[in-house]
Design an enzyme around this catalytic site. Structure first.
Site, mmCIF file in Angstrom:
data_model
loop_
_atom_site.group_PDB
_atom_site.id
_atom_site.type_symbol
_atom_site.label_atom_id
_atom_site.label_comp_id
_atom_site.label_asym_id
_atom_site.label_seq_id
_atom_site.Cartn_x
_atom_site.Cartn_y
_atom_site.Cartn_z
ATOM 1 N N LYS A 179 0.703 -0.972 -4.367
ATOM 2 C CA LYS A 179 1.384 0.111 -4.849
ATOM 3 C C LYS A 179 2.194 -0.453 -6.011
ATOM 4 C CE LYS A 179 0.368 2.985 -1.400
ATOM 5 N NZ LYS A 179 -0.810 2.767 -1.146
HETATM 6 C C1 LIG Z 1 -0.297 8.853 0.245
HETATM 7 C C2 LIG Z 1 -0.215 7.625 1.241
HETATM 8 N N1 LIG Z 1 0.194 7.951 2.300
HETATM 9 C C3 LIG Z 1 0.387 6.850 3.370
HETATM 10 C C4 LIG Z 1 0.035 5.689 3.237
HETATM 11 C C5 LIG Z 1 0.196 4.564 4.346
HETATM 12 O O1 LIG Z 1 0.904 3.715 3.872
HETATM 13 P P1 LIG Z 1 0.666 1.688 4.372
HETATM 14 O O2 LIG Z 1 -0.651 1.613 3.829
HETATM 15 O O3 LIG Z 1 1.867 1.068 3.884
HETATM 16 O O4 LIG Z 1 0.575 1.936 5.732
HETATM 17 C C6 LIG Z 1 -0.627 5.219 1.795
HETATM 18 C C7 LIG Z 1 -0.945 3.700 1.604
HETATM 19 O O5 LIG Z 1 -2.218 3.614 1.225
HETATM 20 C C8 LIG Z 1 -0.828 6.137 1.119
HETATM 21 O O6 LIG Z 1 -1.559 6.123 -0.453
#
Ligand SMILES: Cc1ncc(COP(=O)(O)O)c(C=O)c1O
Length: 359
Positions: A179
């Site tokens: 990210k």
């Molecule tokens: C649009 C979106 N929502 C939710 C998530 C979930 O985040 P995490 O991977 O930190 O659990 C991500 C991560 O890739 C994402 O890109």
């Protein structure tokens, strides 16, 4: 190889982690508090609540809004699976609306038709680093008395006319390594609502307001000070790193030929978590292969919309969202991260223009 993503770790992160390890407080402590304060300032909101991932942030935000079995949450099918899975975690139903093919974000004109008496929230996903059209979304939410939970997992520091992602409704952010900023793994919730803030903190820590007295069902969704130390150092670099992403995107915008470049409406500040182009006429996969042969990383976000995933079909039957399905066949994300050199972005442009010229 020019990679599609690269976390930027420097001496600041290393020093901050070592300080925490030496401090004797390694689980949730003062560093988490400091990180929450700084993150809330970045988004210009009253509260930020740190947690273990973007997925947990979404889960906890839905719980804090009291969403559960029998409730419906309107969201996009063209996103990472966690956006919709979080709705399933709380026993509610994700109701999809198709995307606007120009922005890849929720088509706002379709939201009202998807509202039923069971609808409790809208969950707009700010895909690739650009916000959904939040003005009309907030108006619809107000008119129908719905909560708004922003999936800002890809949009740290993005804004519309200066109003930041996470400042419209309840914001949820991922701090995964790819990210725009990271804490290794981690997540953040943002809100201006004191009650949601308090509920998130209680849910995060076993439903406990008074030590070992549990008023409600809670979880261990706490971030550690080790992760917060990395997050704090990364947050300080976010403006510079977003600036580099935008400069790389500008170079692509000005030089790529034969492909559809990202569309950014007036007043929207894109932070290019992904720089995503559309390649027409079924040439996407061949271009991806060509880039690979030329040692250039690229990725398809996302090759299969959520309503087409096997267990969603099992649960909800066949559904059709043509723009999402079409986008899944045409999109390709290019390297845009801050570690790219000028020669890297020139190499990417040259490869794509050569392929599109010859194809
Ligand atoms: C649009 C979106 N929502 C939710 C998530 C979930 O985040 P995490 O991977 O930190 O659990 C991500 C991560 O890739 C994402 O890109």
């Amino acid at each position: 190889m020019i990679s599609i993503a690269k976390p930027v770790m420097g001496e600041e992160e290393k020093k901050a982690v070592l300080e925490v390890l030496d401090s004797g407080i390694i689980a949730q402590g003062p560093k988490v508090k400091e990180f929450e304060k700084n993150f809330a300032e970045m988004c210009d909101v009253k509260h930020a609540i740190a947690t273990t991932s973007g997925t947990t942030a979404l889960h906890m935000a839905l719980l804090a809004h009291g969403i559960g079995p029998g409730d419906e949450v309107i969201t996009s099918p063209f996103t990472f699976i966690a956006s919709a899975n979080s709705v399933l975690f709380v026993g509610a139903t994700p109701v999809f609306v198709d995307i606007d093919p120009k922005t890849f974000n929720m088509d706002v004109s379709q939201i009202e038709a998807a509202i039923t008496p069971n609808t409790k929230a809208i969950l707009p996903v700010h895909l690739y680093g650009m916000l959904c059209d939040m003005g009309p979304i907030m108006d619809i939410a107000k008119k129908h008395d719905l909560a708004v939970i922003e999936d800002a997992c890809q949009s740290h520091g993005s804004d519309i006319n200066g109003k930041r992602a996470g400042a419209f409704g309840t914001g949820t952010f991922s701090l995964y390594p790819t990210k725009n900023m990271t804490s290794a793994e981690g997540g953040m919730i943002t809100t201006n609502d004191d009650e949601i803030d308090e509920l998130c903190r209680v849910i995060r820590n076993h439903g406990m307001r008074r030590r070992y007295y549990h008023d409600q069902l809670g979880y261990n969704f706490r971030m550690t000070d080790v992760h917060a130390a990395i997050g704090n150092a990364q947050l300080a670099k976010l403006p510079k790193n977003n600036g580099k992403r935008r400069a790389n995107a500008k170079f692509y915008n000005e030089n790529l030929k034969g492909v559809t470049i990202p569309f950014v409406p007036e007043g929207f500040h894109h932070v290019y978590h992904q720089y995503t182009i559309r390649i027409p006429d079924g040439k996407r996969d061949a271009l991806r292969e060509y880039l690979k042969e030329n040692e250039i990383g690229s990725e398809i976000y996302y090759p299969l919309p959520i309503h087409k995933q096997g267990f969603y079909i099992e649960k909800f039957g066949e559904q059709s969202f043509p723009q999402s399905e079409f986008a899944a066949e045409e999109v390709l994300s290019l390297p845009v991260h801050p570690e790219l050199s000028q020669s890297d972005v020139e190499t990417v442009v040259q490869a794509i223009n050569t392929f599109m010229g010859e194809a």
